[in-house]
Design a protein around this motif. Structure first.
Motif, PDB file in Angstrom:
ATOM      1  N   HIS A   1       0.825  -0.713  -0.073  1.00 39.93           N
ATOM      2  CA  HIS A   1       0.251  -0.198   0.434  1.00 39.93           C
ATOM      3  C   HIS A   1       0.926   1.196  -0.075  1.00 39.93           C
ATOM      4  N   ILE A   2       0.226   1.590  -0.138  1.00 38.60           N
ATOM      5  CA  ILE A   2       1.177   3.724  -0.621  1.00 38.60           C
ATOM      6  C   ILE A   2       1.322   4.549   0.902  1.00 38.60           C
ATOM      7  N   HIS A   3       1.805   4.049   1.638  1.00 33.01           N
ATOM      8  CA  HIS A   3       2.114   4.754   3.033  1.00 33.01           C
ATOM      9  C   HIS A   3       3.780   5.140   3.172  1.00 33.01           C
ATOM     10  N   GLU A   4       4.419   6.094   3.681  1.00 30.31           N
ATOM     11  CA  GLU A   4       5.586   6.463   3.376  1.00 30.31           C
ATOM     12  C   GLU A   4       6.518   4.419   3.902  1.00 30.31           C
ATOM     13  N   ASP A   5       6.156   4.103   5.157  1.00 32.23           N
ATOM     14  CA  ASP A   5       7.120   3.572   5.881  1.00 32.23           C
ATOM     15  C   ASP A   5       6.873   2.262   5.261  1.00 32.23           C
ATOM     16  N   HIS A   6       6.461   2.220   4.068  1.00 36.87           N
ATOM     17  CA  HIS A   6       6.038   0.991   3.066  1.00 36.87           C
ATOM     18  C   HIS A   6       7.201   0.980   2.000  1.00 36.87           C
ATOM     19  N   ILE A   7       6.852   2.432   1.448  1.00 39.34           N
ATOM     20  CA  ILE A   7       7.015   1.883  -0.712  1.00 39.34           C
ATOM     21  C   ILE A   7       8.020   2.811  -0.693  1.00 39.34           C
ATOM     22  N   CYS A   8       8.800   3.366   0.298  1.00 39.09           N
ATOM     23  CA  CYS A   8       9.889   4.594   0.296  1.00 39.09           C
ATOM     24  C   CYS A   8      11.190   4.097  -0.075  1.00 39.09           C
ATOM     25  N   GLY A   9      11.631   3.280   0.775  1.00 37.13           N
ATOM     26  CA  GLY A   9      12.363   3.061   0.521  1.00 37.13           C
ATOM     27  C   GLY A   9      12.621   1.802  -0.537  1.00 37.13           C
ATOM     28  N   PHE A  10      11.632   1.670  -1.541  1.00 36.37           N
ATOM     29  CA  PHE A  10      11.657   0.871  -3.221  1.00 36.37           C
ATOM     30  C   PHE A  10      13.314   2.106  -4.186  1.00 36.37           C
ATOM     31  N   LEU A  11      12.667   3.264  -3.498  1.00 32.34           N
ATOM     32  CA  LEU A  11      13.040   3.584  -4.975  1.00 32.34           C
ATOM     33  C   LEU A  11      15.220   3.550  -4.837  1.00 32.34           C
ATOM     34  N   PRO A  12      15.707   4.010  -3.283  1.00 36.32           N
ATOM     35  CA  PRO A  12      16.822   3.481  -3.957  1.00 36.32           C
ATOM     36  C   PRO A  12      17.540   2.250  -4.256  1.00 36.32           C
ATOM     37  N   LEU A  13      16.470   1.056  -4.157  1.00 36.21           N
ATOM     38  CA  LEU A  13      17.116   0.143  -4.899  1.00 36.21           C
ATOM     39  C   LEU A  13      16.599   0.143  -6.282  1.00 36.21           C
ATOM     40  N   LEU A  14      16.333   0.903  -6.894  1.00 38.10           N
ATOM     41  CA  LEU A  14      16.305   0.708  -8.796  1.00 38.10           C
ATOM     42  C   LEU A  14      17.429   1.973  -9.100  1.00 38.10           C
ATOM     43  N   GLU A  15      18.720   1.785  -7.984  1.00 37.40           N
ATOM     44  CA  GLU A  15      19.707   2.437  -8.185  1.00 37.40           C
ATOM     45  C   GLU A  15      20.777   1.459  -8.759  1.00 37.40           C
ATOM     46  N   HIS A  16      20.243  -0.074  -8.377  1.00 33.17           N
ATOM     47  CA  HIS A  16      20.999  -1.103  -8.037  1.00 33.17           C
ATOM     48  C   HIS A  16      20.503  -2.317  -9.210  1.00 33.17           C
ATOM     49  N   TRP A  17      19.184  -2.373  -8.667  1.00 35.80           N
ATOM     50  CA  TRP A  17      18.566  -3.529  -9.545  1.00 35.80           C
ATOM     51  C   TRP A  17      17.340  -3.136  -9.865  1.00 35.80           C
ATOM     52  N   THR A  18      16.791  -3.693 -10.927  1.00 36.08           N
ATOM     53  CA  THR A  18      14.883  -3.235 -11.702  1.00 36.08           C
ATOM     54  C   THR A  18      14.154  -4.690 -11.340  1.00 36.08           C
ATOM     55  N   PRO A  19      13.364  -4.471 -10.465  1.00 37.15           N
ATOM     56  CA  PRO A  19      12.618  -6.204 -10.957  1.00 37.15           C
ATOM     57  C   PRO A  19      12.160  -6.563 -11.732  1.00 37.15           C
ATOM     58  N   ARG A  20      11.975  -8.044 -12.155  1.00 40.52           N
ATOM     59  CA  ARG A  20      10.801  -8.388 -13.412  1.00 40.52           C
ATOM     60  C   ARG A  20       9.795  -7.946 -13.277  1.00 40.52           C
ATOM     61  N   GLU A  21       9.227  -8.036 -11.709  1.00 44.35           N
ATOM     62  CA  GLU A  21       7.276  -7.094 -12.181  1.00 44.35           C
ATOM     63  C   GLU A  21       7.572  -6.449 -10.916  1.00 44.35           C
ATOM     64  N   LEU A  22       6.504  -5.138 -10.601  1.00 46.65           N
ATOM     65  CA  LEU A  22       5.874  -4.643  -9.534  1.00 46.65           C
ATOM     66  C   LEU A  22       4.800  -5.054  -9.242  1.00 46.65           C
ATOM     67  N   TRP A  23       4.627  -5.755  -8.147  1.00 41.94           N
ATOM     68  CA  TRP A  23       2.097  -5.628  -8.096  1.00 41.94           C
ATOM     69  C   TRP A  23       2.606  -4.654  -7.206  1.00 41.94           C
ATOM     70  N   GLN A  24       1.204  -4.602  -7.438  1.00 40.52           N
ATOM     71  CA  GLN A  24       0.414  -3.128  -6.314  1.00 40.52           C
ATOM     72  C   GLN A  24      -0.830  -3.470  -6.830  1.00 40.52           C
ATOM     73  N   THR A  25      -1.836  -2.588  -6.419  1.00 36.45           N
ATOM     74  CA  THR A  25      -3.503  -2.711  -6.129  1.00 36.45           C
ATOM     75  C   THR A  25      -4.553  -2.021  -7.494  1.00 36.45           C
ATOM     76  N   LEU A  26      -3.628  -0.928  -7.927  1.00 34.25           N
ATOM     77  CA  LEU A  26      -4.205   0.208  -8.537  1.00 34.25           C
ATOM     78  C   LEU A  26      -3.889  -0.590 -10.251  1.00 34.25           C
ATOM     79  N   PRO A  27      -5.449   0.538 -11.117  1.00 31.09           N
ATOM     80  CA  PRO A  27      -4.827  -0.481 -12.621  1.00 31.09           C
ATOM     81  C   PRO A  27      -3.667   0.309 -13.103  1.00 31.09           C
ATOM     82  N   VAL A  28      -3.086  -0.232 -14.084  1.00 30.55           N
ATOM     83  CA  VAL A  28      -1.234  -0.274 -13.963  1.00 30.55           C
ATOM     84  C   VAL A  28      -1.455   1.410 -15.133  1.00 30.55           C
ATOM     85  N   GLU A  29      -2.590   1.905 -15.752  1.00 31.87           N
ATOM     86  CA  GLU A  29      -2.580   3.075 -16.156  1.00 31.87           C
ATOM     87  C   GLU A  29      -2.391   4.002 -15.448  1.00 31.87           C
ATOM     88  N   PHE A  30      -3.021   4.004 -14.202  1.00 28.16           N
ATOM     89  CA  PHE A  30      -3.214   4.813 -13.270  1.00 28.16           C
ATOM     90  C   PHE A  30      -2.686   5.889 -12.929  1.00 28.16           C
TER      91      PHE A  30
END
Length: 322
Positions: free
Chosen positions: A66-95
């Motif tokens: 879900h979209i709360h700071e203490d659950h999601i914001c730590g993901f962005l630094p990860l993308l400096e080194h890795w890209t996931p094959r898939e990102l799972w979340q609950t909203l329509p992809v285009e949203f």
């Protein structure tokens, strides 16, 4: 992982069909506020730093509950080194494409500031993942998937209609006139926890129930049999509303994990909730080092709490020392 007040998990499962013989799934990424890691005496460590130290070379699935700071914001630094094959979340992809960056003005409350930054980081996360050719997947109940050999996931919540409600509430924030913006933002922030992805993992018959920040009011409509699990990560950081006694009886866990900060911020790791879990026979574990009711000694500083599912379903928990 010990990310202070927040949640971040890494799941590793052996499978010869996966890269380097290992399926890797991240479930939430903790926060990204420097102040959260200013004091590391309890073992706190940002998710990206922890995973770099483990030599992780790929991510198969990244899950945003879900979209709360203490659950999601730590993901962005990860993308400096890795890209996931898939990102799972609950909203329509285009949203996410209609989500413009929101200003974080001075004078707003701490909660408002955190939520605005979480919304902005969610949009940036989706854009980066998609720009690198990875898949963004919309996940809702009652989906059931085989993640890798011997490991399945059952999505218990939110349902399709609940996810649609979340989309409408979020659209209402972005479409709001200035006079209604803050009211709608606050209402969505207050309700976001119970739109969390609730996952039940099953590895060779050993069940792990991970409800995100779902509190006791978010279990409506779920069958008791679907909740039974050997390991239960209690919702909403073990705050008083994290779980009811009836729900704990339905889960009947052998182990309960509470992701609360060592300072018990926001009344996390509520003594009543912990006592209720322990009285049902569950062994208590913690991502950080809050005080534990009745414990003879304080928890040892640790960077992570590691569970291993062994032969015949044996579930072993241990703290990873500094």
């Amino acid at each position: 992982m010990n990310v202070g007040y927040g949640e971040a998990m890494v799941l590793e499962c052996p499978d010869p069909a996966c890269r380097n013989g290992l399926f890797v799934m991240l479930i939430d990424g903790g926060g990204n506020e420097p102040s959260e890691f200013a004091d590391r005496s309890s073992g706190r460590v940002p998710m990206a730093e922890y995973l770099s130290g483990r030599g992780l070379d790929h991510i198969d699935v990244m899950v945003s509950t879900h979209i709360h700071e203490d659950h999601i914001c730590g993901f962005l630094p990860l993308l400096e080194h890795w890209t996931p094959r898939e990102l799972w979340q609950t909203l329509p992809v285009e949203f996410y494409r209609r989500m413009r960056p929101l200003d974080v003005p001075e004078g707003v409350t701490a909660s408002q500031s955190k939520f605005l930054r979480a919304l902005n980081d969610y949009g940036r996360l989706c854009a980066l993942v998609e720009s690198r050719g990875s898949t963004i997947r919309t996940i809702t109940a009652p989906a059931r998937m085989e993640l890798c050999r011997d490991l399945t996931v059952q999505v218990l919540a939110p349902s399709g209609p609940q996810a649609e409600e979340l989309k409408d509430l979020l659209a209402g924030v972005y479409d709001a006139e200035p006079a209604a913006f803050w009211s709608r933002l606050n209402q969505l922030d207050a309700r976001m926890n119970n739109f969390s992805l609730m996952l039940r993992l099953d590895y060779r018959g050993t069940r792990l129930l991970l409800p995100g920040d779902t509190n006791c009011m978010g279990y409506g409509g779920l069958e008791k049999a679907d909740l039974q699990a050997h390991l239960f990560k209690v919702g909403h950081h073990g705050q008083r509303d994290g779980v009811s006694q009836e729900q704990l009886r339905a889960v009947a866990p052998d182990a309960v994990v509470c992701c609360a900060s060592s300072d018990r911020r926001y009344n996390s790791a509520d003594p009543g909730v912990l006592t209720m879990a322990a009285s049902g026979g569950a062994k208590l574990y913690f991502s950080d080092c809050p005080p534990v009711p009745g414990a003879a000694e304080p928890l040892p500083p640790h960077q992570a709490l590691v569970f291993t599912v062994g032969p015949n379903g044996a579930l072993e928990g241990r703290y990873l020392p500094l």
